[in-house]
Design a protein around this motif. Structure first.
Motif, short mmCIF file in Angstrom:
data_model
loop_
_atom_site.label_atom_id
_atom_site.label_comp_id
_atom_site.label_asym_id
_atom_site.label_seq_id
_atom_site.Cartn_x
_atom_site.Cartn_y
_atom_site.Cartn_z
N LEU A 264 -14.44 61.00 37.88
CA LEU A 264 -13.88 59.81 38.33
C LEU A 264 -11.99 60.34 38.07
O LEU A 264 -11.50 59.98 39.41
N ALA A 265 -11.40 60.60 37.12
CA ALA A 265 -10.15 60.77 37.53
C ALA A 265 -9.62 62.02 38.61
O ALA A 265 -8.54 61.53 39.15
N LEU A 266 -10.48 63.12 39.22
CA LEU A 266 -10.17 63.98 39.87
C LEU A 266 -11.00 63.22 41.18
O LEU A 266 -9.37 63.23 41.94
N SER A 267 -11.09 62.15 41.38
CA SER A 267 -11.69 61.45 42.80
C SER A 267 -9.87 60.46 42.85
O SER A 267 -9.74 60.45 43.80
N TRP A 268 -9.46 60.32 41.85
CA TRP A 268 -8.63 59.72 41.85
C TRP A 268 -7.42 60.35 42.29
O TRP A 268 -6.31 59.52 42.77
N VAL A 269 -7.01 61.92 41.92
CA VAL A 269 -6.32 61.79 42.06
C VAL A 269 -6.36 62.89 43.72
O VAL A 269 -5.17 62.51 44.45
N ILE A 270 -6.87 63.01 43.93
CA ILE A 270 -7.78 63.46 45.30
C ILE A 270 -6.34 61.97 46.10
O ILE A 270 -7.06 62.09 47.29
N SER A 271 -7.93 61.14 46.20
CA SER A 271 -8.02 59.94 46.98
C SER A 271 -6.66 59.88 46.73
O SER A 271 -5.77 58.92 48.29
N GLY A 272 -5.41 59.82 45.98
CA GLY A 272 -3.94 59.14 46.21
C GLY A 272 -3.38 59.93 46.91
O GLY A 272 -2.38 59.71 47.14
N LEU A 273 -4.02 61.68 47.04
CA LEU A 273 -3.08 62.42 47.58
C LEU A 273 -3.75 62.22 49.04
O LEU A 273 -2.72 61.93 50.00
N LEU A 274 -4.60 61.64 49.27
CA LEU A 274 -5.45 61.38 50.63
C LEU A 274 -4.80 60.31 51.32
O LEU A 274 -4.39 60.08 52.44
N SER A 275 -3.80 59.15 50.05
CA SER A 275 -3.13 57.90 50.74
C SER A 275 -2.07 58.08 51.31
O SER A 275 -1.25 57.38 52.16
N MET A 276 -1.05 59.41 50.45
CA MET A 276 0.02 60.23 51.85
C MET A 276 -0.47 60.84 52.90
O MET A 276 0.90 61.13 53.89
N ASN A 277 -1.80 60.39 53.53
CA ASN A 277 -1.77 61.06 54.53
C ASN A 277 -1.53 62.49 55.11
O ASN A 277 -0.90 63.12 56.19
N PRO A 278 -1.61 63.57 54.07
CA PRO A 278 -0.76 64.88 53.62
C PRO A 278 -0.97 65.78 55.34
O PRO A 278 -2.47 65.66 56.18
N TRP A 279 -0.55 66.06 56.12
CA TRP A 279 -0.49 67.04 57.20
C TRP A 279 -1.01 65.95 58.13
O TRP A 279 -1.91 66.87 59.09
N LYS A 280 -1.02 64.84 58.25
CA LYS A 280 -1.02 64.25 58.98
C LYS A 280 -2.90 64.41 59.59
O LYS A 280 -2.87 64.44 60.45
N VAL A 281 -3.55 64.82 58.64
CA VAL A 281 -5.13 64.69 58.36
C VAL A 281 -6.32 63.34 59.44
O VAL A 281 -6.70 63.30 59.07
N PHE A 282 -4.96 62.25 58.91
CA PHE A 282 -6.08 61.16 59.62
C PHE A 282 -5.25 60.58 61.29
O PHE A 282 -5.60 60.04 61.47
N GLU A 283 -4.60 61.39 61.54
CA GLU A 283 -3.96 61.23 62.65
C GLU A 283 -5.19 61.88 63.93
O GLU A 283 -4.78 63.14 63.65
#
Length: 498
Positions: A264-283
């Protein structure tokens, strides 16, 4: 064996570098469950506004627009008030340009001085005592880019402990920060979002800092899970009689907590990373819904119902409007009028209407994605996994999510869903398939925010707090072990605490 050794070393030294950051993330995350970053919600704004006068309120819209002097026609027209006086507010769709016009004199507001800011804040706070804390371009509680069009801001303290931020452009109150938010915020959102890197020499690199620290934290968590599983004896025991090889208390607790809460700790860190839309992965590239097409053209002052007519009609019904918003939907003009506790929709004649029917909404929405087939219509009479409300203090708590709402699902390449409000005609939500994936990878994985789970409070609180405390304990034991490792002289044997 060499791979294991390198993985052990990676986890050890990454932990020494990052465990304190991880501990602060877990601690601040628990604070944010109950105290969020300061914001001014729509409900708070309406409570602070004065009722608009029913007679002799305003110059005509045409005159106000001419006084605004904008090169491009504004897409958002509002009538609000500042210090009790009615004021037109014109802006573009993204709010990057804001122009204010005095609704009584028809003169453009060219700036807001300190005395005017104090008067606006005092009136907004119910004629409370107020004092200026001086102008500010950006401070710890105003990092939001949504405030850029209002800078510089005037910061005013009122006697209930709040700081009110006044737009230096329009005179509106655009943010309030309570004493609770400002006190706990240092340990909560300000720390969680690493805002110590905002507003200073590192401001330009803030996004990259958060992304790379989150990515490194994910590597730390993943390596720890692998090492922890490798070192745990599922069959048999070590000579000590334990399934963990570590004799030291800190190392053993770190091992056990990592196995219990590491995923769960790992999922929180990775989901926090994804909140920043790194390298525009969700665009994604492709046709995007055209909101101007939904409107059916730009707002036109000659076709829009005049403010004085609207206010007079509402007053005759005993409705005290505090905010008017002109809208165009499917080519027709409307006004959305809001009081402190309710709202009304009026048509171009100034008559109150019960809302828009399904056929009108569908016709207007089809123009947003021309040529795309409409696959399904769904009336939302309760919240679901993609359309739901959060408490005001949360990151998305300012978003209005009224019910019922109409969801339209289109068959374009990006599988867009559009949610409309029949009461006001507003476009409440637009999402494509990539954004709906982000909802699961970030919002759900980070806060388990399904409406069904949020309705189970305080069980939801217990779940989040227990695993947050486990993550905090995991990180703090790593901090202690890392400190001991750094203090150890090279001549000392490595022992079991490594």
């Amino acid at each position: 064996m060499r791979l294991k050794r390198w993985l052990y070393l990676l986890h050890r030294w990454a932990g020494i570098a990052l465990c304190l950051v991880m501990a602060l993330w877990f601690l601040s995350g628990m604070v944010m469950m109950y105290v969020g970053y300061p914001k001014l919600t729509p409900a708070e704004q309406l409570q602070g506004l004065a009722p608009l006068p029913a007679q002799g309120c305003c110059v005509p819209l045409e005159q106000a627009l001419q006084a605004a002097g904008l090169d491009k026609a504004p897409t958002q027209w509002r009538l609000s008030s500042v210090a009790g006086a009615p004021r037109y507010l014109f802006s573009d769709a993204r709010g990057k340009t804001v122009v204010a016009v005095d609704a009584r004199s028809g003169a453009r507001i060219t700036g807001v001085d300190e005395a005017q800011a104090v008067a606006a804040a005092a009136h907004f706070a119910g004629d409370a005592a107020a004092r200026s804390l001086g102008p500010v371009q950006e401070d710890a509680w105003t990092h939001s880019r949504a405030l850029d069009a209002h800078r510089p801001l005037h910061r005013v303290a009122v006697d209930d402990g709040r700081w009110l931020y006044i737009s230096g452009v329009s005179g509106e109150v655009v943010r309030d920060a309570s004493l609770t938010e400002r006190t706990w915020g240092w340990l909560g959102a300000w720390l969680h979002w690493l805002y110590l890197f905002r507003g200073g020499a590192l401001n330009a690199w803030w996004t990259d800092i958060v992304i790379w620290l989150s990515l490194a934290g994910g590597m730390l968590g993943l390596s720890g899970l692998v090492v922890g599983i490798w070192r745990w004896r599922f069959k048999g025991r070590y000579k000590s009689g334990s399934r963990s090889p570590y004799r030291g208390r800190m190392a053993r607790w770190h091992h056990i907590l990592g196995l219990l809460g590491g995923t769960l700790a790992l999922s929180w860190v990775i989901s926090g990373l994804l909140s920043m839309n790194p390298w525009k992965v969700f665009e994604v590239q492709g046709l995007k819904p055209d909101r101007q097409a939904y409107a059916g053209g730009p707002l036109q002052a000659g076709a829009a119902p005049p403010a004085d007519l609207v206010l007079a009609r509402l007053a005759a019904r005993g409705f005290e409007a505090r905010l008017l918003e002109w809208r165009r939907i499917g080519g027709a003009h409307y006004v959305w009028a809001q009081s402190a506790s309710s709202a009304r929709l009026l048509d171009a004649r100034g008559e109150v209407v019960p809302g828009l029917d399904e056929a009108s909404l569908v016709t207007a929405a089809r123009a947003m994605l021309p040529g795309a087939p409409l696959l399904q219509r769904q009336w939302l009479r309760g919240y679901d996994a993609h359309y739901y409300a959060r408490e005001a203090h949360t990151m998305t708590g300012q978003r209005e999510r009224p019910l019922p709402a109409l969801r339209l699902m289109f068959g374009d390449a990006l599988a867009h869903h559009i949610v409309l409000d029949p009461a006001s005609g507003a476009v409440l939500q637009v999402s494509n398939s990539r954004q709906r994936l982000e909802r699961w990878l970030f919002a759900f994985a980070h806060s388990f925010d399904l409406p069904q789970l949020l309705a189970l409070r305080p069980l939801w609180d217990g779940w989040m707090l227990i695993f947050s405390l486990a993550g905090l304990g995991l990180s703090l034991t790593g901090v202690v072990m890392g400190w001991r490792r750094l203090r150890r002289s090279p001549a000392q044997a490595p022992g079991q605490q490594a």
